[in-house]
Design a protein around this motif. Structure first.
Motif, mmCIF file in Angstrom:
data_model
loop_
_atom_site.group_PDB
_atom_site.id
_atom_site.type_symbol
_atom_site.label_atom_id
_atom_site.label_comp_id
_atom_site.label_asym_id
_atom_site.label_seq_id
_atom_site.Cartn_x
_atom_site.Cartn_y
_atom_site.Cartn_z
ATOM 1 N N UNK A 161 0.852 -1.194 0.000
ATOM 2 C CA UNK A 161 0.000 0.000 0.000
ATOM 3 C C UNK A 161 0.888 1.244 0.000
ATOM 4 N N UNK A 162 0.842 2.086 -1.016
ATOM 5 C CA UNK A 162 1.712 3.248 -1.083
ATOM 6 C C UNK A 162 1.330 4.297 -0.052
ATOM 7 N N UNK A 163 2.299 5.183 0.199
ATOM 8 C CA UNK A 163 2.027 6.277 1.133
ATOM 9 C C UNK A 163 2.189 5.847 2.575
ATOM 10 N N UNK A 164 1.542 6.563 3.468
ATOM 11 C CA UNK A 164 1.612 6.293 4.899
ATOM 12 C C UNK A 164 0.862 5.013 5.213
ATOM 13 N N UNK A 165 1.516 4.084 5.893
ATOM 14 C CA UNK A 165 0.901 2.788 6.155
ATOM 15 C C UNK A 165 1.229 2.345 7.578
ATOM 16 N N UNK A 166 0.600 2.946 8.578
ATOM 17 C CA UNK A 166 0.940 2.619 9.963
ATOM 18 C C UNK A 166 0.299 1.326 10.438
ATOM 19 N N UNK A 167 0.780 0.855 11.576
ATOM 20 C CA UNK A 167 0.118 -0.236 12.271
ATOM 21 C C UNK A 167 -1.117 0.358 12.936
ATOM 22 N N UNK A 168 -2.295 -0.046 12.472
ATOM 23 C CA UNK A 168 -3.510 0.568 12.985
ATOM 24 C C UNK A 168 -3.779 0.203 14.440
ATOM 25 N N UNK A 169 -3.147 -0.852 14.937
ATOM 26 C CA UNK A 169 -3.296 -1.192 16.345
ATOM 27 C C UNK A 169 -2.621 -0.163 17.248
ATOM 28 N N UNK A 170 -1.653 0.578 16.683
ATOM 29 C CA UNK A 170 -1.002 1.653 17.427
ATOM 30 C C UNK A 170 -1.721 2.984 17.255
ATOM 31 N N UNK A 171 -2.541 3.095 16.215
ATOM 32 C CA UNK A 171 -3.285 4.326 15.944
ATOM 33 C C UNK A 171 -4.584 4.368 16.746
ATOM 34 N N UNK A 172 -5.350 3.256 16.699
ATOM 35 C CA UNK A 172 -6.636 3.226 17.385
ATOM 36 C C UNK A 172 -6.421 3.305 18.894
ATOM 37 N N UNK A 173 -7.149 4.224 19.518
ATOM 38 C CA UNK A 173 -7.002 4.452 20.950
ATOM 39 C C UNK A 173 -6.010 5.535 21.279
#
Length: 275
Positions: free
Chosen positions: A1-13
């Motif tokens: 996936x191009x661009x910013x691709x964070x670990x969503x488990x670290x984003x949510x919350x």
């Protein structure tokens, strides 16, 4: 996936979340305007300064948003599989990866609410107007939803009115409460002739008026981004739910299987919080 691709488990919350659907926006028009320097406010946020080309999960508003609220965002327009940002827990999913945030509710919105987010919907097109059972389904996913005629497809200043409401909502929310904000932008949808200077109702809608509507949105989207990230860092997704045809191969409108409908622009990025 191009661009910013964070670990969503670290984003949510941790971060606030913003999902903006630019209703009916075509990929080709969005890409052309960006390349021509006509979307300066969006351009400064798009990873690599480009839209990502994706395929819509539905060919009209209701179907596409039902899919997105279930965690099925527009899919990259190249062979997959493509790991998803969010997914309901179910056995055998081929697009749930270690960086996917998995929820145990029927849909993403209630999953975020269970995680402590305040879920807020700012409607635009008629599927969000709450004037009857059909127009109440999509807003019904959210703890709080707003729609008024000034947000509608018929209002020339619809996006400005939506942004003003967002600013009001964010200002009233306790700082410690995480926010999932969804905004359905109606300005691109027909009728959009009034966004092109000098156009009249008799001229009707066209690819050019569609483009002018996107330029209108770009002029005001900086305020939306500022409001969404006023309290903390915000993870943002800006995309179209489907495109629309203006006489392409004889087709007009959407809820049909033409390339102009299935191919949409997409971007995901962080908005930095207050200094």
């Amino acid at each position: 996936m191009p661009g910013v691709n964070p670990d969503m488990n670290a984003v949510i919350g941790h971060d606030d979340l913003l999902l903006v659907t630019l209703d009916t926006l075509r990929y080709d028009v969005a890409a052309e305007l960006l390349a021509a320097g006509r979307l300066p406010n969006l351009a400064r946020h798009l990873p690599g300064g480009e839209w990502e080309k994706r395929h819509a999960p539905g060919n009209f508003t209701f179907a596409s948003h039902q899919a997105m609220f279930a965690g099925f965002l527009p899919t990259p327009a190249e062979p997959g599989p493509h790991p998803r940002l969010f997914a309901a827990r179910f056995e055998g999913s081929e697009t749930t990866a270690p960086r996917t945030w998995v929820y145990d509710t029927p849909d993403l919105v209630t999953g975020l609410a269970a995680e402590g987010y305040r879920t807020v919907c700012l409607g635009g097109v008629g599927f969000f107007d709450k004037r009857g059972p059909m127009g109440s389904v999509l807003p019904g996913y959210f703890q709080e939803s707003h729609w008024s005629p000034e947000f509608s497809v018929a209002a020339p200043a619809s996006f400005e009115a939506q942004v003003a409401k967002v600013e009001e909502i964010v200002a009233a929310l306790p700082r410690e409460r995480r926010l999932f904000l969804f905004v359905n932008v109606s300005a691109l949808h027909q009728p959009n002739w009034f966004h092109l200077p000098g156009a009249t109702r008799a001229d009707g809608d066209s690819r050019a008026t569609h483009a002018a509507a996107l330029e209108y949105v770009d002029r005001h989207i900086g305020r939306l981004f500022a409001a969404a990230s006023a309290r903390r860092r915000c993870w943002a997704i800006v995309c179209s739910d489907h495109g629309t045809a203006y006489g392409d191969d004889g087709y007009t409108g959407h809820r049909l299987g033409h390339e102009s409908v299935w191919t949409v622009p997409y971007a995901q990025f962080f908005l930095g919080g207050p200094a």
